[in-house]
Design a protein around this motif. Structure first.
Motif, PDB file in Angstrom:
ATOM      1  N   VAL A  61      12.021  10.127  34.772  1.00 10.21           N
ATOM      2  CA  VAL A  61      10.894   9.673  35.299  1.00 10.21           C
ATOM      3  C   VAL A  61      11.139   8.789  36.775  1.00 10.21           C
ATOM      4  N   GLN A  62      12.324   8.024  36.897  1.00 12.73           N
ATOM      5  CA  GLN A  62      12.594   7.347  38.110  1.00 12.73           C
ATOM      6  C   GLN A  62      13.050   8.503  39.089  1.00 12.73           C
ATOM      7  N   ALA A  63      13.585   9.435  38.871  1.00  9.90           N
ATOM      8  CA  ALA A  63      13.835  10.706  39.700  1.00  9.90           C
ATOM      9  C   ALA A  63      12.383  11.217  40.247  1.00  9.90           C
ATOM     10  N   THR A  64      11.514  11.422  39.378  1.00 11.70           N
ATOM     11  CA  THR A  64      10.109  12.020  39.500  1.00 11.70           C
ATOM     12  C   THR A  64       9.597  10.839  40.738  1.00 11.70           C
ATOM     13  N   LEU A  65       9.510   9.589  40.565  1.00 13.28           N
ATOM     14  CA  LEU A  65       8.958   8.627  41.325  1.00 13.28           C
ATOM     15  C   LEU A  65       9.543   8.857  42.486  1.00 13.28           C
ATOM     16  N   ASP A  66      11.072   8.901  42.639  1.00 16.87           N
ATOM     17  CA  ASP A  66      11.572   8.869  44.039  1.00 16.87           C
ATOM     18  C   ASP A  66      11.204  10.303  44.652  1.00 16.87           C
ATOM     19  N   ALA A  67      11.076  11.247  43.946  1.00 17.58           N
ATOM     20  CA  ALA A  67      10.668  12.429  44.698  1.00 17.58           C
ATOM     21  C   ALA A  67       9.125  12.382  45.159  1.00 17.58           C
ATOM     22  N   ILE A  68       8.342  11.876  44.332  1.00 18.58           N
ATOM     23  CA  ILE A  68       6.846  11.588  45.089  1.00 18.58           C
ATOM     24  C   ILE A  68       6.866  10.828  46.119  1.00 18.58           C
ATOM     25  N   ALA A  69       7.551   9.779  46.326  1.00 18.05           N
ATOM     26  CA  ALA A  69       7.816   8.713  47.217  1.00 18.05           C
ATOM     27  C   ALA A  69       8.229   9.530  48.680  1.00 18.05           C
ATOM     28  N   LYS A  70       8.910  10.323  48.335  1.00 15.53           N
ATOM     29  CA  LYS A  70       9.828  11.179  49.539  1.00 15.53           C
ATOM     30  C   LYS A  70       8.799  12.089  49.928  1.00 15.53           C
ATOM     31  N   ARG A  71       8.275  12.756  49.115  1.00 16.01           N
ATOM     32  CA  ARG A  71       7.239  14.037  49.511  1.00 16.01           C
ATOM     33  C   ARG A  71       6.097  13.714  50.006  1.00 16.01           C
ATOM     34  N   PHE A  72       5.280  12.467  49.025  1.00 19.61           N
ATOM     35  CA  PHE A  72       3.905  12.144  49.188  1.00 19.61           C
ATOM     36  C   PHE A  72       3.751  10.691  49.624  1.00 19.61           C
ATOM     37  N   PRO A  73       4.497  10.198  50.611  1.00 18.87           N
ATOM     38  CA  PRO A  73       4.457   8.786  51.032  1.00 18.87           C
ATOM     39  C   PRO A  73       3.008   8.267  50.973  1.00 18.87           C
ATOM     40  N   GLY A  74       2.707   6.978  50.559  1.00 19.56           N
ATOM     41  CA  GLY A  74       1.600   6.455  50.639  1.00 19.56           C
ATOM     42  C   GLY A  74       0.421   6.733  49.729  1.00 19.56           C
ATOM     43  N   LYS A  75       0.804   7.719  48.707  1.00 16.91           N
ATOM     44  CA  LYS A  75      -0.122   8.253  47.828  1.00 16.91           C
ATOM     45  C   LYS A  75       0.059   7.518  46.702  1.00 16.91           C
ATOM     46  N   PRO A  76      -1.106   7.263  45.946  1.00 17.71           N
ATOM     47  CA  PRO A  76      -0.965   6.542  44.424  1.00 17.71           C
ATOM     48  C   PRO A  76      -0.670   7.692  43.429  1.00 17.71           C
ATOM     49  N   ILE A  77       0.047   7.377  42.369  1.00 14.91           N
ATOM     50  CA  ILE A  77       0.030   8.279  41.323  1.00 14.91           C
ATOM     51  C   ILE A  77      -0.681   8.109  40.116  1.00 14.91           C
TER      52      ILE A  77
END
Length: 147
Positions: free
Chosen positions: A90-106
């Motif tokens: 889950v942490q790796a997934t959140l890190d990947a989202i932050a990198k690829r989709f900055p500024g978007k809520p999850i």
């Protein structure tokens, strides 16, 4: 080893291994007959933790929904459960989202029994508990952080 790949970047071996484990967990283990492989699988991101031999240990998939991002199909292969890989994937997934989709809520659909687990990452419930495929779920949201 951690990898994050689009569907078309997966090898046939990786794709079959991912789909095999997803069906094992979400259809067989949870006794939940539903269309596990869906249209989202054509163009989403697959986050995988594998051992040194390339065997899948944990997995999620990430999907861009336009105004938000979601992830799901969170699993830890049975042989690796209880080793902390759930937190790690889950942490790796959140890190990947932050990198690829900055500024978007999850926003996620979490199984209700995992509410405290996801709250540990900052997710907050945004719905009442409801049944999805006869399994209690709730919607949870993590607002985007702005640096």
């Amino acid at each position: 080893m951690l990898t994050v790949k689009q569907t078309n970047e997966l090898t046939s071996q990786e794709l079959v291994q991912v789909l095999k484990e997803r069906v094992a967990v979400f259809v067989v283990e949870q006794n939940c007959p539903y269309q596990e492989v869906d249209a989202n699988d054509f163009d989403d991101l697959h986050v995988q933790l594998t051992d040194d031999a390339g065997q899948l240990q944990a997995y999620t998939r990430i999907m861009d929904r336009g105004d938000s991002v979601t992830f799901g199909r969170v699993l830890v292969v049975k042989a690796y459960r209880g080793t902390g890989l759930g937190q790690q994937i889950v942490q790796a997934t959140l890190d990947a989202i932050a990198k690829r989709f900055p500024g978007k809520p999850i926003q996620i659909q979490a199984q209700a029994y995992l509410q405290k687990f996801y709250a540990g990452f900052g997710f907050k419930p945004v719905s009442a508990v409801y049944l999805e495929d006869d399994i209690p779920h709730l919607d949870m949201r993590l607002e985007a952080t702005h640096d």
